[in-house]
Design a protein around this motif. Structure first.
Motif, PDB file in Angstrom:
ATOM      1  N   VAL A  51      39.466  61.395 -14.471  1.00 43.63           N
ATOM      2  CA  VAL A  51      40.401  60.357 -14.040  1.00 43.63           C
ATOM      3  C   VAL A  51      41.596  60.368 -14.977  1.00 43.63           C
ATOM      4  N   HIS A  52      42.796  60.449 -14.403  1.00 47.57           N
ATOM      5  CA  HIS A  52      44.009  60.528 -15.213  1.00 47.57           C
ATOM      6  C   HIS A  52      45.101  59.648 -14.616  1.00 47.57           C
ATOM      7  N   ARG A  53      45.880  59.049 -15.481  1.00 46.34           N
ATOM      8  CA  ARG A  53      47.066  58.332 -15.042  1.00 46.34           C
ATOM      9  C   ARG A  53      48.208  59.335 -14.872  1.00 46.34           C
ATOM     10  N   GLY A  54      48.909  59.257 -13.743  1.00 40.10           N
ATOM     11  CA  GLY A  54      50.041  60.153 -13.521  1.00 40.10           C
ATOM     12  C   GLY A  54      50.168  60.516 -12.062  1.00 40.10           C
ATOM     13  N   SER A  55      51.167  61.338 -11.764  1.00 41.86           N
ATOM     14  CA  SER A  55      51.380  61.771 -10.385  1.00 41.86           C
ATOM     15  C   SER A  55      50.333  62.814 -10.018  1.00 41.86           C
ATOM     16  N   PRO A  56      49.823  62.772  -8.780  1.00 41.84           N
ATOM     17  CA  PRO A  56      48.769  63.720  -8.384  1.00 41.84           C
ATOM     18  C   PRO A  56      49.152  65.181  -8.606  1.00 41.84           C
ATOM     19  N   ALA A  57      50.376  65.557  -8.207  1.00 38.44           N
ATOM     20  CA  ALA A  57      50.767  66.966  -8.327  1.00 38.44           C
ATOM     21  C   ALA A  57      50.777  67.420  -9.778  1.00 38.44           C
ATOM     22  N   GLU A  58      51.377  66.622 -10.662  1.00 41.62           N
ATOM     23  CA  GLU A  58      51.471  67.011 -12.066  1.00 41.62           C
ATOM     24  C   GLU A  58      50.095  67.078 -12.719  1.00 41.62           C
ATOM     25  N   VAL A  59      49.265  66.084 -12.445  1.00 40.08           N
ATOM     26  CA  VAL A  59      47.929  66.053 -13.047  1.00 40.08           C
ATOM     27  C   VAL A  59      47.086  67.228 -12.564  1.00 40.08           C
ATOM     28  N   LEU A  60      47.123  67.502 -11.258  1.00 39.92           N
ATOM     29  CA  LEU A  60      46.308  68.586 -10.715  1.00 39.92           C
ATOM     30  C   LEU A  60      46.776  69.947 -11.220  1.00 39.92           C
ATOM     31  N   VAL A  61      48.072  70.153 -11.313  1.00 38.90           N
ATOM     32  CA  VAL A  61      48.580  71.416 -11.833  1.00 38.90           C
ATOM     33  C   VAL A  61      48.120  71.618 -13.271  1.00 38.90           C
ATOM     34  N   GLU A  62      48.224  70.570 -14.082  1.00 32.11           N
ATOM     35  CA  GLU A  62      47.834  70.671 -15.494  1.00 32.11           C
ATOM     36  C   GLU A  62      46.335  70.902 -15.639  1.00 32.11           C
ATOM     37  N   ASN A  63      45.527  70.169 -14.865  1.00 26.89           N
ATOM     38  CA  ASN A  63      44.084  70.251 -15.020  1.00 26.89           C
ATOM     39  C   ASN A  63      43.481  71.500 -14.387  1.00 26.89           C
ATOM     40  N   SER A  64      44.240  72.159 -13.513  1.00 24.99           N
ATOM     41  CA  SER A  64      43.724  73.370 -12.882  1.00 24.99           C
ATOM     42  C   SER A  64      44.170  74.634 -13.591  1.00 24.99           C
ATOM     43  N   ASP A  65      44.878  74.493 -14.698  1.00 25.87           N
ATOM     44  CA  ASP A  65      45.324  75.669 -15.449  1.00 25.87           C
ATOM     45  C   ASP A  65      44.108  76.462 -15.909  1.00 25.87           C
ATOM     46  N   GLY A  66      44.029  77.721 -15.523  1.00 27.13           N
ATOM     47  CA  GLY A  66      42.904  78.561 -15.886  1.00 27.13           C
ATOM     48  C   GLY A  66      41.748  78.513 -14.910  1.00 27.13           C
ATOM     49  N   ALA A  67      41.810  77.618 -13.908  1.00 21.28           N
ATOM     50  CA  ALA A  67      40.742  77.526 -12.919  1.00 21.28           C
ATOM     51  C   ALA A  67      40.861  78.656 -11.897  1.00 21.28           C
ATOM     52  N   ARG A  68      39.757  78.989 -11.274  1.00 20.78           N
ATOM     53  CA  ARG A  68      39.810  80.030 -10.241  1.00 20.78           C
ATOM     54  C   ARG A  68      40.482  79.509  -8.981  1.00 20.78           C
ATOM     55  N   LEU A  69      40.187  78.259  -8.629  1.00 21.83           N
ATOM     56  CA  LEU A  69      40.766  77.666  -7.425  1.00 21.83           C
ATOM     57  C   LEU A  69      41.125  76.216  -7.676  1.00 21.83           C
ATOM     58  N   LEU A  70      42.223  75.768  -7.067  1.00 19.34           N
ATOM     59  CA  LEU A  70      42.557  74.363  -6.962  1.00 19.34           C
ATOM     60  C   LEU A  70      42.454  74.009  -5.487  1.00 19.34           C
ATOM     61  N   VAL A  71      41.651  73.001  -5.161  1.00 19.14           N
ATOM     62  CA  VAL A  71      41.378  72.652  -3.763  1.00 19.14           C
ATOM     63  C   VAL A  71      41.874  71.243  -3.472  1.00 19.14           C
ATOM     64  N   VAL A  72      42.594  71.092  -2.369  1.00 18.90           N
ATOM     65  CA  VAL A  72      43.062  69.774  -1.934  1.00 18.90           C
ATOM     66  C   VAL A  72      43.000  69.700  -0.418  1.00 18.90           C
ATOM     67  N   GLY A  73      42.911  68.472   0.093  1.00 22.05           N
ATOM     68  CA  GLY A  73      43.009  68.268   1.532  1.00 22.05           C
ATOM     69  C   GLY A  73      44.456  68.368   1.964  1.00 22.05           C
ATOM     70  N   ALA A  74      44.666  68.786   3.200  1.00 18.79           N
ATOM     71  CA  ALA A  74      46.035  68.938   3.694  1.00 18.79           C
ATOM     72  C   ALA A  74      46.775  67.617   3.753  1.00 18.79           C
ATOM     73  N   ARG A  75      46.033  66.530   3.985  1.00 22.06           N
ATOM     74  CA  ARG A  75      46.647  65.208   4.000  1.00 22.06           C
ATOM     75  C   ARG A  75      45.744  64.227   3.287  1.00 22.06           C
ATOM     76  N   GLY A  76      46.348  63.294   2.560  1.00 24.11           N
ATOM     77  CA  GLY A  76      45.567  62.284   1.848  1.00 24.11           C
ATOM     78  C   GLY A  76      46.178  60.924   2.072  1.00 24.11           C
ATOM     79  N   HIS A  77      46.041  60.042   1.101  1.00 25.97           N
ATOM     80  CA  HIS A  77      46.587  58.702   1.234  1.00 25.97           C
ATOM     81  C   HIS A  77      48.110  58.673   1.177  1.00 25.97           C
TER      82      HIS A  77
END
Length: 321
Positions: free
Chosen positions: A93-119
């Protein structure tokens, strides 16, 4: 389960139905790839603090809000996590914008997965959406998972658009169910997508279909005109497949256990790819190709593939930074 330390998967979860489906896809892949899974949720003052303050009647610290959001995340994901007990899962759980947080937390990951549409409520794929931001900025591959409703509607549209005629129907035959489909236009970006597709197909033990769309301008020299006029489409497609096989062979040599099929079809790349991948496990495309635009924008093959595909679409950047 012995996990692969280099095969971490990250999935964004905002509590929406689309995020639930993305979680199901990502945890299934994590189990098959013997990977760990990080489930990430973000919050901001605009989206969470007013609601928490109203309920509790007092101002909350960042730690208080994060704890509340984490409890919600635990509850929202409990059923799926319980169904896959062998997958090591971390809730983030992180405070911040979804795109920025996900990009930072997925650094080095094999895959970053998201739904095509969310809230966020964006329709399709429009500039400014979280999805487009992730596709533009992620350092690694991003898997976009369509909602079941969108996939069903798109599948009906794709089937409606399948051309008539024996040869056309044969060329439109979908890739094997549960396989991986990758688009390849001969560009360096397509080679990067191909390498990722080969690696996944090898690790998941599924067949791979390599697809090239063609038109009169891109067909191999000498294949269009035959005796008496324009060559039949199936003869041009055969020539395209021969060139495609030659270009792919050096990369495929590193994955001898992967069963590879080559397909060529007349048409727009996004339409061809989404038509042939309609029963696939996933469609893999490069972030840019020969028709590259500045960034990933609506109208590019990648964006159109994400919007039209009935299966998850993996968008692979050319260079991981």
């Amino acid at each position: 389960m012995d996990t692969n330390a280099h095969a971490r998967i990250v999935v964004g979860h905002d509590g929406s139905a689309g995020a639930d489906h993305a979680l199901e896809v990502s945890i299934s892949l994590a189990e098959r790839l013997k990977s760990s899974l990080d489930i990430v949720r973000t919050w901001s003052l605009d989206t969470h603090l007013p609601a928490v303050t109203q309920i509790l009647g007092r101002s909350q610290s960042d730690e208080d809000v994060s704890a509340t959001v984490r409890r919600d995340l635990e509850s929202d994901t409990a059923r799926v996590r319980d169904q896959h007990p062998v997958v090591p899962v971390e809730l983030e759980v992180h405070r911040g914008s979804p795109a920025e947080v996900l990009v930072e937390n997925s650094d080095g990951a094999r895959l970053l997965v998201v739904g095509a549409r969310g809230h966020g409520g964006f329709r399709g794929l429009t500039l400014g959406s979280v999805t487009i931001h992730l596709l533009q900025r992620s350092r690694g591959p991003v898997l976009i998972v369509p909602s079941p409703e969108h996939a069903a509607k798109t599948a009906a549209d794709v089937l409606h658009d399948v051309p008539a005629g024996a040869e056309a129907e044969a060329s439109s035959r979908p890739a094997p169910a549960g396989s991986i489909v990758v688009g390849h236009d001969g560009s360096p970006e397509a080679d990067r997508a191909l390498l990722e597709a080969l690696s996944l197909a090898d690790d998941l033990a599924v067949p791979l279909t390599v697809v090239r769309a063609w038109n009169i301008e891109t067909a191999p020299r000498g294949s269009v005109w035959g005796e008496g006029g324009v060559s039949p489409h199936h003869e041009i497609s055969r020539a395209v497949c021969e060139v495609l096989g030659t270009q792919v062979a050096p990369h495929a040599a590193s994955h001898p256990s992967v069963s590879i099929e080559y397909r060529a079809m007349l048409g727009h790349p996004a339409e061809v790819l989404t038509r042939l991948s309609r029963e696939a496990l996933m469609l893999v495309v490069g972030r840019h190709g020969r028709g590259r635009l500045a960034g990933l924008v609506v109208g590019s093959v990648s964006a159109q593939s994400v919007h039209r595909a009935t299966c998850p679409t993996l968008v692979v950047p050319h260079h991981e930074k």
